[in-house]
Design an enzyme around this catalytic site. Structure first.
Site, PDB file in Angstrom:
ATOM      1  N   ASP A  72      -9.126 -26.018  46.301  1.00 29.70           N
ATOM      2  CA  ASP A  72      -9.691 -24.324  46.125  1.00 29.70           C
ATOM      3  C   ASP A  72      -9.110 -23.671  47.109  1.00 29.70           C
ATOM      4  OD1 ASP A  72     -12.154 -22.902  45.737  1.00 29.70           O
ATOM      5  OD2 ASP A  72     -12.441 -22.815  47.955  1.00 29.70           O
ATOM      6  N   THR A 123      -9.658 -17.397  43.980  1.00 29.41           N
ATOM      7  CA  THR A 123      -8.794 -17.148  44.823  1.00 29.41           C
ATOM      8  C   THR A 123      -7.320 -17.580  44.852  1.00 29.41           C
ATOM      9  OG1 THR A 123      -9.649 -19.352  45.576  1.00 29.41           O
ATOM     10  CG2 THR A 123     -10.724 -17.593  46.544  1.00 29.41           C
ATOM     11  N   ASP A 165     -18.567 -22.235  43.972  1.00 22.91           N
ATOM     12  CA  ASP A 165     -17.909 -21.388  43.128  1.00 22.91           C
ATOM     13  C   ASP A 165     -18.735 -21.023  41.831  1.00 22.91           C
ATOM     14  OD1 ASP A 165     -15.929 -21.568  44.988  1.00 22.91           O
ATOM     15  OD2 ASP A 165     -14.275 -21.985  43.717  1.00 22.91           O
TER      16      ASP A 165
HETATM   17  P1  ADP Z   1      -8.747 -20.108  41.092  1.00 26.38           P
HETATM   18  O1  ADP Z   1      -8.808 -20.346  42.577  1.00 26.38           O
HETATM   19  O2  ADP Z   1      -8.056 -18.803  40.859  1.00 26.38           O
HETATM   20  O3  ADP Z   1     -10.038 -19.735  40.632  1.00 26.38           O
HETATM   21  P2  ADP Z   1      -8.651 -22.406  39.508  1.00 26.38           P
HETATM   22  O4  ADP Z   1      -7.842 -23.772  39.968  1.00 26.38           O
HETATM   23  O5  ADP Z   1     -10.056 -22.296  39.697  1.00 26.38           O
HETATM   24  O6  ADP Z   1      -8.009 -21.257  40.307  1.00 26.38           O
HETATM   25  O7  ADP Z   1      -7.772 -22.148  38.208  1.00 26.38           O
HETATM   26  C1  ADP Z   1      -8.243 -21.141  37.481  1.00 26.38           C
HETATM   27  C2  ADP Z   1      -7.484 -20.819  36.170  1.00 26.38           C
HETATM   28  O8  ADP Z   1      -7.633 -21.889  35.612  1.00 26.38           O
HETATM   29  C3  ADP Z   1      -8.120 -19.627  35.313  1.00 26.38           C
HETATM   30  O9  ADP Z   1      -7.148 -18.927  35.097  1.00 26.38           O
HETATM   31  C4  ADP Z   1      -8.729 -20.375  34.160  1.00 26.38           C
HETATM   32  O10 ADP Z   1      -8.784 -19.441  33.076  1.00 26.38           O
HETATM   33  C5  ADP Z   1      -7.966 -21.649  34.049  1.00 26.38           C
HETATM   34  N1  ADP Z   1      -8.572 -22.540  33.124  1.00 26.38           N
HETATM   35  C6  ADP Z   1      -9.762 -23.337  33.886  1.00 26.38           C
HETATM   36  N2  ADP Z   1     -10.226 -24.278  32.697  1.00 26.38           N
HETATM   37  C7  ADP Z   1      -8.976 -24.203  31.721  1.00 26.38           C
HETATM   38  C8  ADP Z   1      -8.909 -24.835  30.385  1.00 26.38           C
HETATM   39  N3  ADP Z   1      -9.697 -25.857  30.283  1.00 26.38           N
HETATM   40  N4  ADP Z   1      -7.906 -24.538  29.882  1.00 26.38           N
HETATM   41  C9  ADP Z   1      -7.166 -23.692  30.368  1.00 26.38           C
HETATM   42  N5  ADP Z   1      -7.110 -22.831  31.392  1.00 26.38           N
HETATM   43  C10 ADP Z   1      -8.257 -23.305  32.136  1.00 26.38           C
HETATM   44 MG    MG Z   2     -11.547 -21.451  40.133  1.00 28.82          MG
END
Ligand code: ADP
Ligand code: MG
Length: 562
Positions: free
Chosen positions: A64, A97, A394
């Site tokens: 995170d 984030t 989240d």
């Molecule tokens: P953040 O802290 O920015 O939320 P995350 O590690 O949660 O970062 O990643 C979020 C990103 O991952 C977003 O751009 C979301 O669209 C992408 N994402 C989540 N699940 C999938 C998936 N199954 N396939 C492609 N992208 C994904």
């Molecule tokens: Mg996220």
């Protein structure tokens, strides 16, 4: 320092350090880039996790962005601003984030190139501001309507947000729990708008079992047991007395001496005490209460009488819990037994003592106010439970975002890529140096799909080409499905969905931070107040500016972490 006729004039205190112009800007940008770089590999469902160890040796494992940055102790002022980006994002929308920090880093990295082309920082930040405004418009326009009744949309959002967490295996059932919780606390205002306060969703954690045993309890949990084994362990249609005073005989404030001259007198004395306690219990029983929750103690004798009357009692309950119960059950908190009336008792469909691992807890369920809910998180180890809590936080935020804002977009880099394409078209209407800045902004957005691809071990360039082709063909939600590693024409159809507001906020907060950092051309750091060597806060820092030497002197401890 200024000079007058060869005499130096001291304007600032001795020991003050000052970095100016190009140096200041380069330092700040470099520090910001390091922060972005630190979280970059954790973006998306295929991102890596970080293990963070604090000075006491406590370990946190997480993916995170907000947590990573919260845990590392950043010194450099510009780096601190990047940490703020994550905090703002977290408090405003609860997700995105990592995205916002990566974006801010990329904006600065590309702005640096513009600076080298002698474009003034104000022009760049003005261009960024315009671009961000336009990007918000584009994102709003490409959104699809959703809301509290769109079960599929809510669930996909919650699942997408948890897919990048360590507990992603259980995201299906966790998503249901989060949606249930938000739906329970959501309220429709007079203007027809829904609001949901995630503060109303309580989180309780208990080691043991596994994540899959995590449950949503509509009611309240007390970390207490029934005071006496003779009492019922379960009461249906509970009428609950909330009591702030003790069910005990008050002790006198001063020492009193009692002269007893015959055995009868002892008996009389004890009888009188028993009588007083019995009167107290009678008052409770006569009010119709069958559960007593008491903030203070309950005398053994009173316990005995209560047991005989089949009343369940709990003692030494925290004041805050009593207040929560009052809200949930509609009961008044009493301080005097003489004031009790039946209509002021609290109500719950069921009050039950249940075993959770080695402890017994009291579950108060089916309350009068259905808005009090608890998510009871279970898991094998503390590390897992803590990470589950972050994932649930989240997901609760994301579900709330959709309930309140009612707009969603496909994920997997689709919104960023589509916005970039449309921004480039918009840039051409501007001309001049501003056009350059807007174009640079658009290029920066590409970092999201690129990083997602990179973290999944895919070829960035190839993926970007394929994605662009699909978007040019009119698929605004074409993105990367990282579960399969393919470019998909519509991420929505694959269930990868995100609240629009998360994307918008990421753009807003990253642009703000980048612009702010760009406009700084003078860093004046006062001399640190003298501290005993090795005193708190001095850990390994060079004296003077708390780690401002050119480069990354101030990133205390970070390089080792990555
Ligand atoms: P953040 O802290 O920015 O939320 P995350 O590690 O949660 O970062 O990643 C979020 C990103 O991952 C977003 O751009 C979301 O669209 C992408 N994402 C989540 N699940 C999938 C998936 N199954 N396939 C492609 N992208 C994904
Ligand atoms: Mg996220």
């Amino acid at each position: 320092m200024a000079q007058l006729g060869g005499q130096p004039i001291f304007i600032m205190k001795e020991g003050t350090e000052r970095t100016r112009g190009k140096d200041a800007m380069e330092n700040n940008i470099a520090a910001a880039k390091v922060i972005a770089e630190a979280v970059r590999t954790s973006l998306g469902p295929r991102g890596m996790d970080k293990m963070l160890v604090d000075q006491f040796g406590d370990v946190v494992i997480t993916n995170d962005g907000a947590t990573i940055l919260k845990e590392i102790d950043v010194q450099h002022p510009a780096a601190k601003m990047m940490v703020e980006v994550a905090k703002t994002q977290d408090s405003e929308v609860g997700d995105g984030t990592t995205t916002s920090v990566i974006l801010a880093g990329e904006l600065l990295k590309r702005a640096e190139k513009l600076l080298q082309q002698k474009i003034h920082p104000t022009v760049i930040s003005e261009g960024f501001r315009k671009a961000a405004e336009k990007a918000v418009e584009i994102l709003e326009a490409m959104s699809i309507k959703s809301g509290i009744d769109d079960m599929e949309g809510l669930k996909n959002c919650a699942k997408t947000c948890m897919s990048s967490k360590i507990v992603s295996e259980s995201r299906d059932m966790l998503a249901d729990i989060c949606i249930g919780a938000i739906k329970a606390v959501a309220e429709k205002g007079e203007n027809g708008k829904w609001t949901a306060d995630i503060e109303k969703v309580q989180i309780q954690k208990k080691e043991g079992e596994s994540i899959d045993q995590t449950t949503l309890i509509k009611g309240i949990i007390l970390d207490k047991e029934v005071v006496s084994p003779g009492m019922p362990k379960i009461i249906k249609d509970a009428k609950i007395l909330l009591l702030q005073s003790a069910i005990e005989i008050e002790k006198t404030e001063f020492d009193a001496k009692l002269q007893i001259t015959s055995p009868d007198q002892i008996q009389q004395f004890l009888d009188e005490e028993e009588h007083m306690l019995r009167t107290m219990v009678d008052k409770i029983v006569n009010s119709g209460a069958n559960v007593v929750v008491c903030q203070k103690g309950i005398d053994d004798m009173a316990q005995h009488f209560l047991s005989k009357a089949n009343v369940m009692a709990v003692r030494r309950v925290k004041k805050s819990d009593l207040e929560k119960l009052s809200k949930a059950t509609g009961g008044v908190i009493f301080t005097n037994l003489d004031d009790i009336t039946e209509d002021k008792l609290g109500f719950a469909g069921i009050v039950e003592e249940r075993k959770v691992m080695n402890d017994s807890w009291i579950f108060v369920e089916e309350c009068k106010d259905p808005k009090s809910v608890v998510i009871l998180i279970r898991g094998g180890t503390e590390l897992i439970i803590d990470e589950a809590e972050r994932a649930i936080h989240d997901a609760l935020c994301v579900v709330r975002d959709v309930v309140e804002d009612q707009k969603v977009v496909g994920g997997g880099g689709a919104p960023e890529l589509e916005t970039a394409i449309q921004l480039r078209k918009y840039a051409q209407t501007l001309g001049g140096r501003e056009q350059l800045a807007v174009e640079v902004f658009a290029d920066s957005l590409d970092i999201i799909p690129k990083t997602l691809a990179e973290n999944a071990g895919l070829d960035q360039i190839e993926m970007l080409m394929k994605l662009r082709a699909s978007h040019q063909a009119g698929n605004k939600f074409a993105g990367l499905n990282l579960e399969t590693g393919d470019v998909i024409d519509n991420m929505m159809a694959d269930g990868v969905v995100e609240p629009t507001i998360v994307k918008i906020q990421a753009i807003k907060s990253s642009t703000e931070a980048a612009s702010m950092i760009l406009r700084i051309d003078d860093v004046i750091a006062g001399a640190k107040s003298a501290m005993p060597p090795g005193g708190p806060g001095m850990g390994g820092m060079p004296p003077g500016m708390g780690g401002m030497p050119p480069g990354m002197g101030g990133m205390g401890g970070m390089p080792g972490m990555m």
